[in-house]
Scaffold this motif. Structure first.
Motif, PDB file in Angstrom:
ATOM      1  N   MET A   1       0.837  -1.211   0.000  1.00  0.00           N
ATOM      2  CA  MET A   1       0.000   0.000   0.000  1.00  0.00           C
ATOM      3  C   MET A   1       0.869   1.256   0.000  1.00  0.00           C
ATOM      4  N   LYS A   2       0.432   2.255  -0.754  1.00  0.00           N
ATOM      5  CA  LYS A   2       1.177   3.511  -0.795  1.00  0.00           C
ATOM      6  C   LYS A   2       0.806   4.390   0.396  1.00  0.00           C
ATOM      7  N   ASN A   3       1.786   5.103   0.903  1.00  0.00           N
ATOM      8  CA  ASN A   3       1.560   6.056   1.978  1.00  0.00           C
ATOM      9  C   ASN A   3       1.366   7.443   1.382  1.00  0.00           C
ATOM     10  N   VAL A   4       0.233   8.072   1.701  1.00  0.00           N
ATOM     11  CA  VAL A   4      -0.142   9.356   1.110  1.00  0.00           C
ATOM     12  C   VAL A   4      -0.333  10.390   2.218  1.00  0.00           C
ATOM     13  N   LEU A   5       0.226  11.563   2.008  1.00  0.00           N
ATOM     14  CA  LEU A   5       0.003  12.696   2.915  1.00  0.00           C
ATOM     15  C   LEU A   5      -0.823  13.747   2.184  1.00  0.00           C
ATOM     16  N   ILE A   6      -1.855  14.268   2.847  1.00  0.00           N
ATOM     17  CA  ILE A   6      -2.635  15.400   2.331  1.00  0.00           C
ATOM     18  C   ILE A   6      -2.517  16.526   3.351  1.00  0.00           C
ATOM     19  N   ASN A  31      -6.210   0.576  -0.711  1.00  0.00           N
ATOM     20  CA  ASN A  31      -4.923   0.607  -1.405  1.00  0.00           C
ATOM     21  C   ASN A  31      -4.003   1.736  -0.966  1.00  0.00           C
ATOM     22  N   TYR A  32      -4.524   2.646  -0.136  1.00  0.00           N
ATOM     23  CA  TYR A  32      -3.709   3.792   0.275  1.00  0.00           C
ATOM     24  C   TYR A  32      -3.858   4.056   1.775  1.00  0.00           C
ATOM     25  N   ASN A  33      -2.721   4.210   2.443  1.00  0.00           N
ATOM     26  CA  ASN A  33      -2.707   4.704   3.812  1.00  0.00           C
ATOM     27  C   ASN A  33      -2.617   6.227   3.759  1.00  0.00           C
ATOM     28  N   VAL A  34      -3.590   6.924   4.304  1.00  0.00           N
ATOM     29  CA  VAL A  34      -3.658   8.379   4.161  1.00  0.00           C
ATOM     30  C   VAL A  34      -3.483   9.062   5.517  1.00  0.00           C
ATOM     31  N   ASP A  35      -2.519   9.983   5.581  1.00  0.00           N
ATOM     32  CA  ASP A  35      -2.349  10.877   6.722  1.00  0.00           C
ATOM     33  C   ASP A  35      -2.837  12.260   6.317  1.00  0.00           C
TER      34      ASP A  35
END
Length: 405
Positions: A1-6, A31-35
């Motif tokens: 899973m991709k790590n995503v920052l917003i 599919n995405y880990n979001v912070d």
């Protein structure tokens, strides 16, 4: 899973914040880990943040961007307080040659530039980092990520910035997302060297969510009021043109359309000026500022006509939301207006002048058949654009070549 920052500033009530909520509501968390990084955990929309994303803890230094200089010094952030003073002094020199609105954008740039060396970096490294609201210094300079993406929500032909400084900042991003084609074009008139980075993606809207929220009962339900009811949902700032709305309503009343009332859901720095203008034009009972509302949709549902009297916009989320609720809408002819609606089909575009706004409203008031046709078109149109999320995900995987439509 991709790590995503917003990353964004806070969750005060506003169109950009609503579009961010819609995106977060619809994200693919399988599919995405979001912070989510908010510089300050403040705003009525905080309570609407839900889902499988992680809200990072506040970092004290970044909260200063939503505080006054006095508060910063009280918090003993002396270096950041001095940086803010230096930014204000620098912008005041600029204001002598330009408008206060323009100098405000320059002051925001200077505030970040002078503060950068006192701001900490995030320790975590991400696959993708998204900066959702300008200025984009945090993601550009303080975040480690394999890919960086910045959002454009406004018409850059109508604001003044330090172009040389901005080019350096934008070049730290792999992709720049504009919320409309016209928004992209206005940006490239100013930053043509960045054309290979810019893509167009509309703000995410969820018709199902908007219609559900519109059913909430509210105490000050405007649908129960008498007369022909106009509504605007906007910050009380020069860009949104609410002051011109007051002047336009005065013209309409002078022409005999005294049953027209104009309601505004919103708040902002120009509220005092607008209230004074309302009083000067003797419209206290007819131009009504309802203030900040977490849920503006019952008011949209209750109006007869939605009006966006803006001086400039990127793409007004509220216009699409009113259309989703089957409302006739009028917008001013700001540079990106034609990306917002089909003139004469699912809304009307009027001249940006006070007289133009009054004429546009009068046309709808007098032509109820046209009003019904526009409303019917809006009800039949599909404003669901969840496919844009797929386009966002494509950017995550693009490596050597910027993806474009």
């Amino acid at each position: 899973m991709k790590n995503v920052l917003i990353a964004s500033f806070d969750m005060e009530v506003g169109g950009v914040e609503r579009s961010l909520i819609n995106m977060l509501e619809s994200f693919d968390y399988n599919n995405y880990n979001v912070d989510l990084m908010l510089y300050r955990h403040k705003g009525d929309f905080m309570k609407l943040l839900r889902g499988k994303f992680n809200i990072l803890d506040e970092i004290e230094e970044y909260t200063t961007f939503r505080k006054s200089i006095l508060e910063i010094f009280k918090d003993k952030k002396i270096s950041l307080g001095l940086a803010r003073i230096k930014a204000r002094m620098d912008a005041s020199k600029y204001a002598k040659k330009n408008s206060l609105e323009e100098s405000g954008h320059v002051q925001m740039q200077r505030m970040w530039q002078f503060s950068l060396k006192y701001l900490p970096c995030l320790n975590k490294e991400y696959d993708v980092a998204i900066s959702y609201l300008w200025p984009h210094y945090f993601v550009a300079n303080k975040v480690k990520a394999k890919k960086k993406i910045a959002w454009i929500h406004t018409d850059y032909s109508c604001i003044d910035t330090d172009v040389i400084e901005d080019i350096e900042l934008w070049n730290k991003f792999d992709s720049i997302v504009a919320v409309s084609e016209e928004c992209k074009n206005s940006f490239l008139k100013k930053y043509n060297k960045l054309k290979n980075k810019v893509v167009v993606m509309e703000n995410i809207v969820s018709p199902e969510f908007i219609r559900f929220m519109a059913e909430e009962e509210v105490e000050d339900d405007i649908s129960k009021g008498k007369g022909f009811k106009l509504l605007s949902v906007a910050r009380l700032s020069m860009a949104k043109g609410i002051d011109n709305g007051v002047r336009a309503l005065r013209i309409l009343h002078d022409k005999g359309f005294t049953d027209i009332k104009w309601y505004v859901v919103g708040y902002g720095g120009d509220e005092g000026m607008i209230r004074k203008l309302i009083k000067e034009n003797h419209l206290e009972k007819d131009f009504i500022i309802l203030g900040k509302k977490i849920n503006p949709y019952p008011y949209m549902k209750g109006c007869d006509l939605y009006v966006q009297p803006s001086r400039y916009e990127g793409r007004a989320v509220t216009v699409t939301e009113a259309q989703i609720l089957g409302k006739a809408v009028i917008i001013t002819n700001y540079p990106t207006a034609k990306s917002q609606l089909r003139d004469g089909v699912d809304g009307l575009i009027c001249d940006k002048s006070v007289e133009g706004i009054a004429v546009g409203i009068e046309n709808i008031y007098n032509n109820r058949h046209l009003k019904k046709e526009i409303e019917e078109c809006c009800r039949k149109s599909n404003y669901d654009n969840m496919e844009e999320l797929g386009n966002i995900y494509k950017l995550f995987y693009e490596r050597e070549k910027i993806w474009n439509r």
